[in-house]
Scaffold this motif. Sequence first.
Motif, PDB file in Angstrom:
ATOM      1  N   GLU A 121     -10.404  -7.473  -2.759  1.00 39.82           N
ATOM      2  CA  GLU A 121      -9.393  -6.694  -2.036  1.00 39.82           C
ATOM      3  C   GLU A 121      -8.292  -6.207  -2.974  1.00 39.82           C
ATOM      4  O   GLU A 121      -7.754  -5.121  -2.793  1.00 39.82           O
ATOM      5  CB  GLU A 121      -8.786  -7.507  -0.884  1.00 39.82           C
ATOM      6  CG  GLU A 121      -9.741  -7.785   0.247  1.00 39.82           C
ATOM      7  CD  GLU A 121     -10.287  -6.528   0.911  1.00 39.82           C
ATOM      8  OE1 GLU A 121      -9.548  -5.549   1.109  1.00 39.82           O
ATOM      9  OE2 GLU A 121     -11.494  -6.533   1.246  1.00 39.82           O
ATOM     10  N   LEU A 122      -7.962  -7.020  -3.988  1.00 44.13           N
ATOM     11  CA  LEU A 122      -6.967  -6.581  -4.976  1.00 44.13           C
ATOM     12  C   LEU A 122      -7.450  -5.325  -5.700  1.00 44.13           C
ATOM     13  O   LEU A 122      -6.658  -4.432  -5.994  1.00 44.13           O
ATOM     14  CB  LEU A 122      -6.666  -7.694  -5.982  1.00 44.13           C
ATOM     15  CG  LEU A 122      -5.734  -8.804  -5.512  1.00 44.13           C
ATOM     16  CD1 LEU A 122      -5.741  -9.967  -6.504  1.00 44.13           C
ATOM     17  CD2 LEU A 122      -4.320  -8.285  -5.299  1.00 44.13           C
ATOM     18  N   ASP A 123      -8.751  -5.262  -5.963  1.00 43.81           N
ATOM     19  CA  ASP A 123      -9.316  -4.074  -6.613  1.00 43.81           C
ATOM     20  C   ASP A 123      -9.125  -2.829  -5.754  1.00 43.81           C
ATOM     21  O   ASP A 123      -8.906  -1.737  -6.274  1.00 43.81           O
ATOM     22  CB  ASP A 123     -10.805  -4.261  -6.899  1.00 43.81           C
ATOM     23  CG  ASP A 123     -11.067  -5.203  -8.062  1.00 43.81           C
ATOM     24  OD1 ASP A 123     -10.147  -5.405  -8.877  1.00 43.81           O
ATOM     25  OD2 ASP A 123     -12.190  -5.727  -8.146  1.00 43.81           O
ATOM     26  N   GLU A 129       2.815  -3.389  -1.002  1.00 45.31           N
ATOM     27  CA  GLU A 129       2.899  -4.259   0.178  1.00 45.31           C
ATOM     28  C   GLU A 129       1.595  -5.012   0.400  1.00 45.31           C
ATOM     29  O   GLU A 129       1.584  -6.221   0.629  1.00 45.31           O
ATOM     30  CB  GLU A 129       3.253  -3.426   1.407  1.00 45.31           C
ATOM     31  CG  GLU A 129       3.606  -4.248   2.625  1.00 45.31           C
ATOM     32  CD  GLU A 129       4.071  -3.365   3.774  1.00 45.31           C
ATOM     33  OE1 GLU A 129       3.540  -3.562   4.888  1.00 45.31           O
ATOM     34  OE2 GLU A 129       4.948  -2.508   3.574  1.00 45.31           O
ATOM     35  N   GLN A 130       0.488  -4.297   0.313  1.00 39.89           N
ATOM     36  CA  GLN A 130      -0.823  -4.930   0.496  1.00 39.89           C
ATOM     37  C   GLN A 130      -1.104  -5.904  -0.650  1.00 39.89           C
ATOM     38  O   GLN A 130      -1.611  -6.999  -0.428  1.00 39.89           O
ATOM     39  CB  GLN A 130      -1.919  -3.863   0.575  1.00 39.89           C
ATOM     40  CG  GLN A 130      -3.281  -4.436   0.908  1.00 39.89           C
ATOM     41  CD  GLN A 130      -4.341  -3.354   1.026  1.00 39.89           C
ATOM     42  OE1 GLN A 130      -4.189  -2.237   0.521  1.00 39.89           O
ATOM     43  NE2 GLN A 130      -5.428  -3.686   1.698  1.00 39.89           N
ATOM     44  N   THR A 131      -0.765  -5.519  -1.862  1.00 39.88           N
ATOM     45  CA  THR A 131      -0.982  -6.388  -3.020  1.00 39.88           C
ATOM     46  C   THR A 131      -0.159  -7.657  -2.883  1.00 39.88           C
ATOM     47  O   THR A 131      -0.647  -8.762  -3.161  1.00 39.88           O
ATOM     48  CB  THR A 131      -0.621  -5.643  -4.324  1.00 39.88           C
ATOM     49  OG1 THR A 131      -1.433  -4.466  -4.415  1.00 39.88           O
ATOM     50  CG2 THR A 131      -0.857  -6.513  -5.539  1.00 39.88           C
ATOM     51  N   GLU A 132       1.069  -7.534  -2.439  1.00 38.62           N
ATOM     52  CA  GLU A 132       1.941  -8.693  -2.213  1.00 38.62           C
ATOM     53  C   GLU A 132       1.321  -9.632  -1.174  1.00 38.62           C
ATOM     54  O   GLU A 132       1.296 -10.847  -1.350  1.00 38.62           O
ATOM     55  CB  GLU A 132       3.329  -8.229  -1.746  1.00 38.62           C
ATOM     56  CG  GLU A 132       4.318  -9.341  -1.505  1.00 38.62           C
ATOM     57  CD  GLU A 132       4.887  -9.940  -2.774  1.00 38.62           C
ATOM     58  OE1 GLU A 132       5.295 -11.117  -2.714  1.00 38.62           O
ATOM     59  OE2 GLU A 132       4.924  -9.258  -3.807  1.00 38.62           O
ATOM     60  N   ALA A 133       0.790  -9.063  -0.102  1.00 44.52           N
ATOM     61  CA  ALA A 133       0.147  -9.878   0.942  1.00 44.52           C
ATOM     62  C   ALA A 133      -1.074 -10.600   0.382  1.00 44.52           C
ATOM     63  O   ALA A 133      -1.304 -11.781   0.683  1.00 44.52           O
ATOM     64  CB  ALA A 133      -0.254  -8.995   2.120  1.00 44.52           C
ATOM     65  N   LEU A 134      -1.847  -9.922  -0.443  1.00 44.08           N
ATOM     66  CA  LEU A 134      -3.036 -10.538  -1.038  1.00 44.08           C
ATOM     67  C   LEU A 134      -2.661 -11.665  -1.993  1.00 44.08           C
ATOM     68  O   LEU A 134      -3.304 -12.720  -2.005  1.00 44.08           O
ATOM     69  CB  LEU A 134      -3.878  -9.481  -1.758  1.00 44.08           C
ATOM     70  CG  LEU A 134      -4.600  -8.500  -0.838  1.00 44.08           C
ATOM     71  CD1 LEU A 134      -5.082  -7.288  -1.604  1.00 44.08           C
ATOM     72  CD2 LEU A 134      -5.751  -9.198  -0.116  1.00 44.08           C
TER      73      LEU A 134
END
Length: 186
Positions: A121-123, A129-134
């Motif tokens: 998912e990081l890829d 925001e999404q990266t922080e959540a991951l």
Amino acid sequence: YDARDYALAARKFRKIPTSSDLYPQALRVIRKIPYQRGRQAYRQKDYELAVRELEKVYSDYPEYAKAQEMLLRSEYVLLHRRYETSAGKERMEVLGMVVERSVKLADSELLLTSVNDIGEELDASSGSEQTEALLGLMEQTLASKDPVLMDQALKHLLTRFEQLNHHSAVRPRMFQMIGSIKLATM
């Protein structure tokens, strides 16, 4: 009941009047049925039925802890299947539930799968925001302090270092996670 036809056993035991001397025994058997049906469904990999039945197990039932573990494992399987077929915001929400179950179970294999899913998912991450959540989900998995898991998480972070470093909002968290992992594995 002994023939493992739990639906028939429940119907028959429910017919016993409350005034009967057999009623307390019938009630004890009826209370066992959700666990027995749930366990049977779990073993047959019918996870939807397992969840429905294991949710009915009373907290004072002697096998309650085993029922809860089978329930969490069944939920994990169902949620992971859903995660694999979902997209967008729902995919992230379901991944969060998958991670939650794997953390509760403290199962190294499930945690490793979660870390790998987070890495993928990081890829595909579309923003800070999404990266922080991951990264938050990845931190949850690291609570187990499993060295293999920590090594895998570190590999995911280092492999994506440049990508993550471009997000100034997540940069401090990324460095903190890398440092924490390195310290924990020393």
